[in-house]
Scaffold this motif. Structure first.
Motif, PDB file in Angstrom:
ATOM      1  N   LEU A  38       5.003  -8.966   2.072  1.00  0.00           N
ATOM      2  CA  LEU A  38       4.150  -8.203   1.168  1.00  0.00           C
ATOM      3  C   LEU A  38       2.714  -8.126   1.682  1.00  0.00           C
ATOM      4  N   ALA A  39       2.258  -9.168   2.368  1.00  0.00           N
ATOM      5  CA  ALA A  39       0.866  -9.240   2.816  1.00  0.00           C
ATOM      6  C   ALA A  39       0.617  -8.492   4.124  1.00  0.00           C
ATOM      7  N   ARG A  40       1.593  -7.849   4.673  1.00  0.00           N
ATOM      8  CA  ARG A  40       1.395  -7.106   5.925  1.00  0.00           C
ATOM      9  C   ARG A  40       0.539  -5.869   5.733  1.00  0.00           C
ATOM     10  N   ARG A  41       0.555  -5.309   4.541  1.00  0.00           N
ATOM     11  CA  ARG A  41      -0.242  -4.110   4.259  1.00  0.00           C
ATOM     12  C   ARG A  41      -1.409  -4.488   3.344  1.00  0.00           C
ATOM     13  N   ILE A  42      -2.425  -3.681   3.386  1.00  0.00           N
ATOM     14  CA  ILE A  42      -3.611  -3.946   2.564  1.00  0.00           C
ATOM     15  C   ILE A  42      -3.269  -3.856   1.077  1.00  0.00           C
ATOM     16  N   SER A  43      -2.436  -2.916   0.700  1.00  0.00           N
ATOM     17  CA  SER A  43      -2.057  -2.801  -0.709  1.00  0.00           C
ATOM     18  C   SER A  43      -1.284  -4.031  -1.181  1.00  0.00           C
ATOM     19  N   GLY A  44      -0.460  -4.606  -0.309  1.00  0.00           N
ATOM     20  CA  GLY A  44       0.258  -5.826  -0.651  1.00  0.00           C
ATOM     21  C   GLY A  44      -0.678  -7.014  -0.802  1.00  0.00           C
ATOM     22  N   ARG A  45      -1.679  -7.082   0.071  1.00  0.00           N
ATOM     23  CA  ARG A  45      -2.671  -8.160  -0.049  1.00  0.00           C
ATOM     24  C   ARG A  45      -3.440  -8.046  -1.349  1.00  0.00           C
ATOM     25  N   ALA A  46      -3.799  -6.822  -1.705  1.00  0.00           N
ATOM     26  CA  ALA A  46      -4.514  -6.613  -2.971  1.00  0.00           C
ATOM     27  C   ALA A  46      -3.632  -6.998  -4.150  1.00  0.00           C
ATOM     28  N   LEU A  47      -2.353  -6.653  -4.087  1.00  0.00           N
ATOM     29  CA  LEU A  47      -1.425  -7.011  -5.161  1.00  0.00           C
ATOM     30  C   LEU A  47      -1.283  -8.529  -5.275  1.00  0.00           C
ATOM     31  N   LEU A  48      -1.153  -9.217  -4.152  1.00  0.00           N
ATOM     32  CA  LEU A  48      -1.057 -10.677  -4.190  1.00  0.00           C
ATOM     33  C   LEU A  48      -2.326 -11.309  -4.750  1.00  0.00           C
ATOM     34  N   ALA A  49      -3.488 -10.779  -4.367  1.00  0.00           N
ATOM     35  CA  ALA A  49      -4.750 -11.316  -4.889  1.00  0.00           C
ATOM     36  C   ALA A  49      -4.862 -11.091  -6.395  1.00  0.00           C
ATOM     37  N   LEU A  50      -4.491  -9.895  -6.857  1.00  0.00           N
ATOM     38  CA  LEU A  50      -4.530  -9.623  -8.296  1.00  0.00           C
ATOM     39  C   LEU A  50      -3.540 -10.493  -9.067  1.00  0.00           C
TER      40      LEU A  50
END
Length: 68
Positions: A38-50
């Motif tokens: 999930l963290a490979r893309r910027i949107s996935g990183r944002a989702l994990l942070a949220l």
């Protein structure tokens, strides 16, 4: 009381998912693999942070702010 039961059930489900993923490495992904995919893309990183902020804030608000 109901919220505590829901958080505990969620915690048990996460632990079960992780243990099951480690017992059968070819079938089910572990949480580490799922999060890294999930963290490979910027949107996935944002989702994990949220998600981290959401869970952390709700646990903080639930168990540190005194109730009336």
């Amino acid at each position: 009381m109901n919220a505590t039961v829901i958080w505990l059930a969620l915690l048990v489900a996460v632990v079960f998912f992780e243990v099951f993923g480690r017992l059968r490495p070819t079938g089910v992904s572990t949480l580490n693999r799922a999060a890294s995919m999930l963290a490979r893309r910027i949107s996935g990183r944002a989702l994990l942070a949220l998600l981290w902020v959401f869970i952390g804030f709700h646990l903080f608000a639930r168990y540190t702010i005194p109730s009336r």
